[in-house]
Design an enzyme around this catalytic site. Structure first.
Site, mmCIF file in Angstrom:
data_model
loop_
_atom_site.group_PDB
_atom_site.id
_atom_site.type_symbol
_atom_site.label_atom_id
_atom_site.label_comp_id
_atom_site.label_asym_id
_atom_site.label_seq_id
_atom_site.Cartn_x
_atom_site.Cartn_y
_atom_site.Cartn_z
ATOM 1 N N CYS A 253 -2.027 -7.597 -22.787
ATOM 2 C CA CYS A 253 -2.570 -7.531 -21.653
ATOM 3 C C CYS A 253 -1.386 -7.311 -19.308
ATOM 4 O O CYS A 253 -1.522 -6.901 -18.545
ATOM 5 C CB CYS A 253 -3.298 -8.053 -20.827
ATOM 6 S SG CYS A 253 -3.735 -9.838 -20.879
ATOM 7 N N ASN B 135 3.005 -11.390 -18.086
ATOM 8 C CA ASN B 135 4.214 -11.266 -17.005
ATOM 9 C C ASN B 135 4.458 -12.995 -16.699
ATOM 10 O O ASN B 135 5.283 -12.782 -15.728
ATOM 11 C CB ASN B 135 3.151 -10.627 -15.818
ATOM 12 C CG ASN B 135 2.746 -9.424 -15.690
ATOM 13 O OD1 ASN B 135 2.797 -8.470 -16.938
ATOM 14 N ND2 ASN B 135 1.788 -9.198 -15.528
ATOM 15 N N ASP B 136 3.044 -13.707 -16.170
ATOM 16 C CA ASP B 136 3.554 -15.065 -16.422
ATOM 17 C C ASP B 136 4.791 -15.592 -17.824
ATOM 18 O O ASP B 136 5.189 -16.011 -17.668
ATOM 19 C CB ASP B 136 2.443 -15.653 -16.415
ATOM 20 C CG ASP B 136 1.987 -15.632 -14.743
ATOM 21 O OD1 ASP B 136 2.484 -15.776 -14.612
ATOM 22 O OD2 ASP B 136 0.690 -15.787 -15.039
ATOM 23 N N ARG C 104 8.535 -14.131 -11.022
ATOM 24 C CA ARG C 104 8.442 -12.918 -11.254
ATOM 25 C C ARG C 104 8.265 -11.893 -10.100
ATOM 26 O O ARG C 104 8.653 -10.899 -9.864
ATOM 27 C CB ARG C 104 7.287 -12.381 -11.734
ATOM 28 C CG ARG C 104 6.014 -13.709 -11.479
ATOM 29 C CD ARG C 104 4.209 -12.763 -12.484
ATOM 30 N NE ARG C 104 3.415 -12.001 -11.764
ATOM 31 C CZ ARG C 104 2.686 -11.894 -12.286
ATOM 32 N NH1 ARG C 104 1.796 -12.875 -13.564
ATOM 33 N NH2 ARG C 104 1.182 -11.305 -12.346
ATOM 34 N N ARG D 17 -9.507 -9.302 -13.981
ATOM 35 C CA ARG D 17 -9.410 -9.811 -13.379
ATOM 36 C C ARG D 17 -10.151 -9.960 -12.097
ATOM 37 O O ARG D 17 -10.332 -9.626 -10.649
ATOM 38 C CB ARG D 17 -7.676 -9.501 -12.272
ATOM 39 C CG ARG D 17 -6.557 -9.750 -13.773
ATOM 40 C CD ARG D 17 -5.604 -8.443 -12.261
ATOM 41 N NE ARG D 17 -4.035 -8.990 -13.257
ATOM 42 C CZ ARG D 17 -3.309 -8.752 -14.067
ATOM 43 N NH1 ARG D 17 -3.740 -7.253 -13.699
ATOM 44 N NH2 ARG D 17 -1.905 -8.660 -14.282
ATOM 45 N N GLU E 106 -0.195 -17.445 -21.897
ATOM 46 C CA GLU E 106 1.286 -17.109 -21.076
ATOM 47 C C GLU E 106 1.477 -18.615 -20.367
ATOM 48 O O GLU E 106 2.721 -18.526 -19.993
ATOM 49 C CB GLU E 106 -0.142 -16.469 -19.941
ATOM 50 C CG GLU E 106 -0.973 -17.538 -18.867
ATOM 51 C CD GLU E 106 -1.212 -16.698 -18.289
ATOM 52 O OE1 GLU E 106 -1.330 -15.264 -17.213
ATOM 53 O OE2 GLU E 106 -2.507 -16.434 -18.162
ATOM 54 N N HIS F 269 0.985 -1.090 0.558
ATOM 55 C CA HIS F 269 0.075 0.137 0.265
ATOM 56 C C HIS F 269 1.004 1.562 -0.044
ATOM 57 O O HIS F 269 0.183 2.062 -0.529
ATOM 58 C CB HIS F 269 -1.274 0.789 1.423
ATOM 59 C CG HIS F 269 -2.326 -1.051 0.869
ATOM 60 N ND1 HIS F 269 -3.329 -1.353 1.784
ATOM 61 C CD2 HIS F 269 -2.972 -1.053 -0.438
ATOM 62 C CE1 HIS F 269 -3.854 -2.387 0.730
ATOM 63 N NE2 HIS F 269 -3.669 -1.991 -0.388
ATOM 64 N N ARG G 172 -11.752 -12.334 -17.283
ATOM 65 C CA ARG G 172 -11.362 -13.063 -16.785
ATOM 66 C C ARG G 172 -11.735 -14.346 -16.191
ATOM 67 O O ARG G 172 -11.910 -13.821 -14.959
ATOM 68 C CB ARG G 172 -9.590 -13.036 -16.891
ATOM 69 C CG ARG G 172 -8.830 -14.108 -17.084
ATOM 70 C CD ARG G 172 -7.130 -14.259 -17.059
ATOM 71 N NE ARG G 172 -7.030 -13.381 -15.635
ATOM 72 C CZ ARG G 172 -5.990 -13.112 -15.110
ATOM 73 N NH1 ARG G 172 -4.996 -12.609 -16.139
ATOM 74 N NH2 ARG G 172 -5.520 -12.256 -13.688
HETATM 75 C C1 PEP Z 1 -0.138 -11.732 -16.990
HETATM 76 O O1 PEP Z 1 0.314 -13.027 -16.329
HETATM 77 O O2 PEP Z 1 0.491 -11.267 -17.996
HETATM 78 C C2 PEP Z 1 -1.344 -11.466 -17.003
HETATM 79 C C3 PEP Z 1 -1.582 -10.566 -17.265
HETATM 80 O O3 PEP Z 1 -1.740 -12.327 -15.687
HETATM 81 P P1 PEP Z 1 -1.591 -11.635 -14.280
HETATM 82 O O4 PEP Z 1 -0.360 -10.892 -13.621
HETATM 83 O O5 PEP Z 1 -2.606 -11.750 -13.357
HETATM 84 O O6 PEP Z 1 -1.103 -13.575 -13.602
HETATM 85 MG MG MG Z 2 -0.972 -14.201 -15.427
#
Ligand code: PEP
Ligand code: MG
Length: 588
Positions: A504, A456-457, A467, A298, A433, A191, A334
């Protein structure tokens, strides 16, 4: 002598000022035994402490609400909820009945709660432990009737340094001279980090030895973009950063001007910018005229906040509300992406040695089809009032999509038969992903209406770098040429199948990545709203032809460092031109 400290970039921007160290812990508090006849007295002190903290939290929330985004001010709602949680009060009272004085009772209960949060897999939840510490600190201060004095900076700029930056700190600091924040603990999701971003204060967190190396008075540069703190900078460094700071300020003041301009490249290619959201509240403050829709909702966060699964009707209400707030623009829901780093407290998941490679996302939902049925049915019912889309997370192979398609068709047939309004042509998409999904995209694409790349994944799986692991954070770099080539492959496969592709993951909101993504043929970017304008600025500073050339050169590089250098050079040039043009669009 240590001169450069590397941490986690928590809030962007550059700050140059001397350090002021702050110390505030729960360690040194009076501890004594309370006799039974004094229990009632301690409980009265408990009520008084709760009232005092409530009052100061409400005052702080009010004070900050003018300076920060509305939904960030909700941080204090979360703290108020803890203070007023009957279980919390009960736990403190049990400690008192056990003979503990109020201060010690607070300390023990908070420490216990903190341990539970610290043990959680989900880093976002782990960081909620900081809220507990903050509450503990405020309650102890209140019951010791020791006012936390407001820090006055005597009119001098300063960089706040502490073990961590807690929400209540924002209230006791002179914010008019607070230039930067550096802390030993904390993460991107804490936060404190959210608040510093919202207040626009450059911040670097997670520098273990910062309190050791950066004594009060040390001149520092806080580079909130790179996550670096430079101690006692030399003349050259200062010059570089002063220039950067000047440029950034000019850009900030001009971003407002491009707010409602179209998101097109210099040669007129339209790139849709969309918003990511984690809750209906996130959409409350969203300027819907600035986005083409919600590219990633999400849904799991709404599930995680609760004590039990939301019913179908509750979900319909939530999704409908999200669509109303999106003002008729598409909302991509999602399906539940729990597991891995996102546990669901009320759903028993097995202990896994490697949860990120475990039972998560669509795997879990296909094993528990009730969850999927209920959620899809709720999205379908909500789709009657707007434009909803369904996105499947963590897809690994075609069979999973086949199964989900079947479920969707079956649910629609059922709704049709019962005369329940819904969008019979709702679009279904998959997240890309998991690396292997890229290889089977030609098999998957005919079954879906769109794909969304979860970088991200995807990046963590491709680079084999967790990550959320601070130790290997340096290696988590999406500018790796192998990642770029993979993105190219995905966009090529989607184009061949005539299906739209978006990104995304976080890189969609990283303006340094914008020209490359466009150059790789990705013309839909979904990001946290805070990044929209910068990304649009970059977009409007390049032609598509230039983006293609840049992406081609970048993907052909042989190292991540070389890609970064190339991108930096190109972006610096545009940035300079943008500024030189007086804030209008850069010319090529
Ligand atoms: C991702 O993995 O890029 C993604 C958008 O999903 P999350 O960050 O919620 O795992
Ligand atoms: Mg993901």
């Amino acid at each position: 002598m240590v001169r450069k400290l590397k941490g986690i970039a928590a809030a962007p921007g550059v700050a140059i000022a001397p350090i002021v160290q702050f110390h505030g812990t729960l360690d040194h508090i009076p501890t004594y035994t309370v006799r039974p006849e004094r229990f009632e007295h301690e409980k009265q002190r408990l009520s008084a402490a709760i009232s005092a903290v409530t009052e100061s939290l409400l005052a702080l929330q009010k004070e900050l609400s003018a300076a920060i985004e509305h939904h960030d001010a909700r941080i204090f709602d979360a703290q108020l909820a803890i203070v007023h949680d009957p279980t919390f009060r009960q736990d403190v009272e049990i400690e008192i009945q056990g003979g503990k004085n109020l201060e010690a009772a607070f300390q023990r209960v908070i420490a216990r709660y903190e341990e539970v949060f610290n043990g959680m897999e989900n880093p976002a939840m782990r960081e909620r432990a900081a809220d507990l510490r903050d509450i503990g600190r405020q309650l102890v201060a209140a019951c010791m009737t020791r006012e936390r004095r407001k820090y006055t900076a005597d009119g001098r700029d300063y960089v706040f340094a502490a073990d961590e930056f807690l929400p209540s700190d924002a209230g006791m600091l002179d914010r008019s001279h607070l230039r930067g924040i550096v802390t030993a603990h904390g993460g991107k999701y804490s936060h404190g980090a959210i608040l510093s971003r919202s207040l626009g204060i450059p911040s670097v967190v997670g520098i273990e030895n910062v309190m050791l190396h950066a004594a009060t008075g040390t001149e520092v540069i806080v580079d909130g973009d790179a996550g670096v703190v430079i101690l006692d900078p030399g003349e050259e460094e200062l010059e570089h950063y002063v220039r950067l700071q000047r440029e950034q300020r000019a850009v900030e003041s001009r971003l407002e001007e491009i707010r409602l301009q179209p998101s097109v490249t210099l040669d007129g290619t339209q790139v849709d910018l969309l918003a990511n959201a984690e809750s209906v509240h996130d959409l409350a403050e969203l300027a819907t005229d600035e986005v083409a829709g919600i590219g990633l909702f999400r849904t799991e966060f709404a599930f995680m906040e609760r004590r039990q699964f939301p019913t179908e009707d509750e979900q319909v209400a939530m999704y409908s509300q999200a669509m109303e707030r999106a003002g008729g623009k598409p909302v991509t829901f999602r399906t539940l992406d729990v597991g891995g780093d996102k546990p669901l407290g009320y759903f028993r998941m097995p202990e896994e040695r490697n949860p990120v490679l475990g039972w998560r996302g669509i795997r879990l939902c296909l094993d528990w089809p009730d969850i999927l049925y209920t959620q899809m049915r709720a999205i379908l019912r909500a789709s009657a009032i707007g434009h909803a889309r369904i996105l499947l997370p963590m897809v690994t192979e075609r069979a999973e999509v086949v199964r989900c398609r079947e479920v969707l068709e079956q649910l629609m047939a059922d709704l049709r038969a019962n005369g329940v309004p819904h969008d019979d042509e709702i679009e279904l998409g998959v997240m890309v992903e998991v690396p292997v999904t890229v290889q089977v995209l030609p098999d998957v694409l005919p079954l879906v209406d769109f794909v969304s790349v979860g970088t991200n994944d995807l990046v963590q799986y491709m680079l084999a770098v967790d990550r959320d692991n601070q130790r290997v954070a340096k290696m988590y770099d999406p500018f790796h040429p192998g990642i770029l080539r993979t993105l190219e492959q995905i966009s090529g496969a989607a184009a061949k199948a005539g299906k739209p592709v978006s990104v995304c993951g976080e890189i969609a909101g990283d303006h340094w990545f914008t020209p490359i993504l466009v150059g790789l043929g990705i013309l839909e970017l979904s990001m946290a709203p805070v990044f929209l304008r910068r990304v649009k600025l970059m977009l409007r500073s390049f032609s598509e032809v230039e983006c293609r050339e840049l992406a081609r050169r970048a993907a052909a590089m042989q190292s991540t460092a070389a890609v970064r250098q190339l991108v930096e050079e190109e972006i610096q040039v545009r940035w300079g031109r943008f500024l030189a043009s007086g804030g209008g669009d850069a010319e090529s």
